[in-house]
Write an enzyme that holds these catalytic residues in place. Structure first.
Site, PDB file in Angstrom:
ATOM      1  N   GLU B  50      -0.227  33.978  10.947  1.00  0.00           N
ATOM      2  CA  GLU B  50      -0.558  34.628  12.218  1.00  0.00           C
ATOM      3  C   GLU B  50       0.435  34.130  13.248  1.00  0.00           C
ATOM      4  OE1 GLU B  50      -4.375  33.369  13.574  1.00  0.00           O
ATOM      5  OE2 GLU B  50      -5.440  34.207  11.872  1.00  0.00           O
ATOM      6  N   ASP B  61      -8.528  30.137  24.229  1.00  0.00           N
ATOM      7  CA  ASP B  61      -7.796  29.002  23.685  1.00  0.00           C
ATOM      8  C   ASP B  61      -8.081  27.706  24.416  1.00  0.00           C
ATOM      9  OD1 ASP B  61      -6.287  30.043  21.447  1.00  0.00           O
ATOM     10  OD2 ASP B  61      -5.294  31.312  22.930  1.00  0.00           O
TER      11      ASP B  61
END
Ligand SMILES: Cc1ncc(COP(=O)(O)O)c(C=O)c1O
EC number: 4.2.1.20
Lengths: 419, 272
Positions: B50, B61
């Site tokens: 990814e 995140d």
């Protein structure tokens, strides 16, 4: 046209979109982890808005605790100076000093209804944080407020207020260290805490249902002002104005007038150093369609869709996005949005202080400054300004801007003599 | 020939193990450095890569990936660079997806993004802030260009949403095992097992065949083995970023640590 209730002409539709032509503003671009909660919140809010007990409790709190309805005040000396009749909706007189308390009391009551024990919020100017900390204290909820590090410095007074009210203030030092980053950090908290925590969002932006929900909690500003202006002056104003950060005070004022086709609606964005420079927060004026914080709206962004840092002397307007309904209204041409620079706002702040004895928030001073411009273009018009907040929190900035620390400075010409 | 990640999952399944899916943001520490790091991960045992397209406001995140993405953006990484990185990594034969927030894709142009991703040999896109009910434009473009669509499910997803989401996926479905942002965690989540079980039951219920990958928090081979016990893929992000952050300008040390970590995780997915 119907009024601005969900499903009405202005929207949002069932999926949380404010439609104009082929653009669907708003919506919900959010992590799956939060979707169930946003659905739940939408359901609880919709249910509450149809529950007379909830509405009574909200109205009672606003009246007895927040000092609402706020006054509608004709600013005669400022009017003389401006050459137009200036009416001020005095949201600066509300408990905690701004319109923000309306939204917060609504959302805090919803949080209680949902059985939450903790409120989180982002704040720019600190007004929303103070309001949230206040509601949390009032209802006995835990409270954490995320605030960009830059803003904790320029709004130090409000940090102290939040602390005194028992809230934890978390200084955010990622990104531009201002409002947008505080929102990022609050969302990160919420993903992990959603089971017991309500995110008390501070403006009419973000994912559905926030833009519509915050609007509906704030729309008393315009609903009251419309009645007040008709009662006191027998006619609707020619122009209605407000400053626009994320857009809660503006949409709260504008909603009541959207269907009054003869009333011109103007929002004022932070022009910072000037829209010809890179240092501003004029999102609608200079931004492009994108997605920020869960909604499709105008965004200050670069060619690759990276958010561009905004700049404004006022922390509450220092945001590179804007509530999606403002994008809709701009796109439809129902409202127009104009930039006001730091310098224009600070001049207006001093002028309002000298002519009316009112020290407003720097955010609100943008609305005053822009309205003075409109007054010059429309002599004799009646202009209704939402004076969204008071300026106590901004004295640090004012001291620096006007050099007030030394005794011999005059922050602008004093217009006229004694009243 | 399709670049879909499906083949990598089939291979892992045939070998009786889970697949190892590794994430790094493009442009961290710089564009060539990130390509080299990802090739190292392929070489040391990642089955799927990814590539993160860094975004200025990454709300899902934690601090580790935020720091890497910020460094990449400060280094001037562009969407075009990310597509070039896809091309370089996909050339190894390992399925390579982009993972990013929605605005950069919309800004690039949804159809143009799908086309250029497919032309670069990319397998598809993982969208942490785009759910299928908001993703009509992407779904249409991905289908037109034969790309994987990887949406996320979470412990909070209702049964109805699990079905809607898994039906919209191609390649695999990404199960976020904790309620929280990315970041290595000392222990794996006890929400992961039940979520994977619910997701698999949902997929079986509509008669599908969709691998379930588990991400968020895995940082070593033992944890990978634990997750591999019930999931089809173990997805690792922050833990891969960490050694590169820690090594700073000592690139060789960073790559050596990255290789050792990948090998440990690759052992883990085979022990599950
Ligand atoms: C007094 C005042 N006015 C305006 C704003 C801007 O927010 P909004 O655009 O949501 O009204 C703020 C935000 O902090 C504020 O404190």
């Amino acid at each position: 046209m119907s009024t601005g209730t969900p499903g009405g002409f202005w929207g949002p539709d069932e999926t949380g979109h404010f439609v104009s032509g082929d653009v669907q503003w708003g919506g919900r671009f959010m992590p799956e982890a939060l979707i169930a909660e946003l659905d739940e919140l939408t359901a609880v809010w919709t249910d509450a808005m149809a529950d007379p007990e909830f509405l009574d409790e909200f109205a009672r709190l606003l009246r007895e605790y927040a000092g609402v309805p706020s006054l509608l005040y004709e600013a005669t000396r400022l009017s003389e100076h401006a050459g137009a009749r200036i009416l001020l909706k005095r949201e600066d007189l509300n408990h905690t000093g701004a319109h923000k308390i309306r939204n917060v009391l609504g959302q805090a009551l919803l949080a209680k209804r949902m059985g939450k024990t903790r409120l989180i919020a982002e704040t720019g100017a600190g007004q929303h944080g103070v309001a949230t900390a206040t509601a949390a204290a009032y209802l006995g909820l835990e409270c954490a407020v995320y605030m960009g590090k830059v803003d904790t410095e320029r709004q130090a007074l409000n940090v102290a207020r939040m602390n005194l009210l028992g809230a934890e203030v978390i200084a955010v030092d990622s990104g531009s260290m201002t409002l947008k980053d505080a929102i990022n950090e609050a969302i990160r908290d919420w993903v992990a805490s959603v089971e017991h925590t309500a995110y008390c969002f501070g403006t009419a932006a973000g994912p559905h249902p926030f833009p519509a929900m915050v609007r509906d909690f704030c729309r008393g500003i315009g609903d009251e002002a419309r009645v007040q202006v008709l009662e006191q002056f027998g006619a609707l104003p020619d122009i209605v104005t407000a400053c626009v950060g994320g857009g809660s005070n503006a949409i709260g004022m504008f909603t009541a007038f959207l269907d009054d086709a003869d009333v011109r609606i103007v929002g004022f964005e932070a022009g910072g150093d000037g829209v010809e420079t890179p240092r501003h927060a004029a999102t609608i004026h200079a931004g492009e369609v994108g997605v920020l914080h869960g909604a499709r709206t105008y965004v200050l962004q670069d060619e690759d869709g990276q958010t561009i840092e905004s700049h404004s002397i006022s922390a509450g307007l220092d945001y590179p996005g804007v509530g999606p309904q403002h994008s809709q209204l701009a796109h439809l041409g129902r409202a127009d949005y104009q930039p006001v620079t730091d310098a224009e706002a600070m001049d207006a702040l001093a002028l309002l202080a000298r002519t009316e004895g009112i020290i407003c928030a720097i955010e609100s001073a943008h609305a005053v400054a822009g309205s003075l411009r409109l007054a010059a273009e429309n002599p004799g018009a009646t202009i209704l300004i939402n004076l969204s907040g008071r300026g106590d929190k901004d004295m640090g900035t004012a001291i620096e801007w006007f050099g007030l620390a030394s005794s011999d400075v005059d922050p602008g010409e004093t217009p006229g003599g004694a009243r | 020939m399709t670049a879909s990640s499906t083949a990598a999952f089939a291979t892992a399944r045939a070998e009786g193990r889970a697949a190892l899916v590794g994430y790094l943001p493009a442009g961290f520490p710089d564009v060539p450095g990130s390509i080299e790091a990802m090739k190292t991960m392929v070489d040391a045992g990642c089955d799927v890569i990814e590539i993160g397209l860094p975004y200025s406001d990454p709300v899902m995140d934690g601090p580790t990936i935020q720091a890497a993405a910020q460094q990449a953006l400060e280094g001037g990484v562009r969407t075009q660079d990310v597509l070039r990185a896809v091309e370089a990594v996909a050339a190894t034969g390992t399925p390579t997806l982009i993972m990013t927030y929605w605005n950069p894709v919309e800004r690039y142009g949804v159809e143009r993004f799908a086309r250029d991703l497919a032309n670069a040999g990319g397998a598809g896109l993982i969208t942490p802030d785009l759910t299928p009910d908001s993703g009509g434009a992407w779904i249409a473009a991905a289908d037109a260009h034969d790309l994987d669509k990887v949406f996320l499910v979470a412990p909070s997803s209702t049964d109805a949403r699990l079905e809607m989401t898994t039906r919209a996926c191609r390649g695999f479905v990404y199960a976020t095992a904790v309620m929280g942002v990315t970041g290595a965690r000392a222990s794996t989540s006890d929400l992961a097992g039940p979520l994977v079980a619910r997701t698999k039951a949902t997929v079986a219920g509509w008669g599908g065949d969709l691998p379930v990958g588990v991400g968020l928090g895995v940082s070593n081979g033992d944890q990978a083995a634990e997750v591999a016990g019930y999931a089809d893929a173990v997805i690792v992000g922050s833990a891969f970023v960490r050694p590169l952050l820690d090594a700073g300008s000592d690139r060789a040390a960073g790559l050596a640590a990255l290789r050792a970590l990948t090998e440990d995780l690759a052992r883990g997915v085979r022990a599950g």
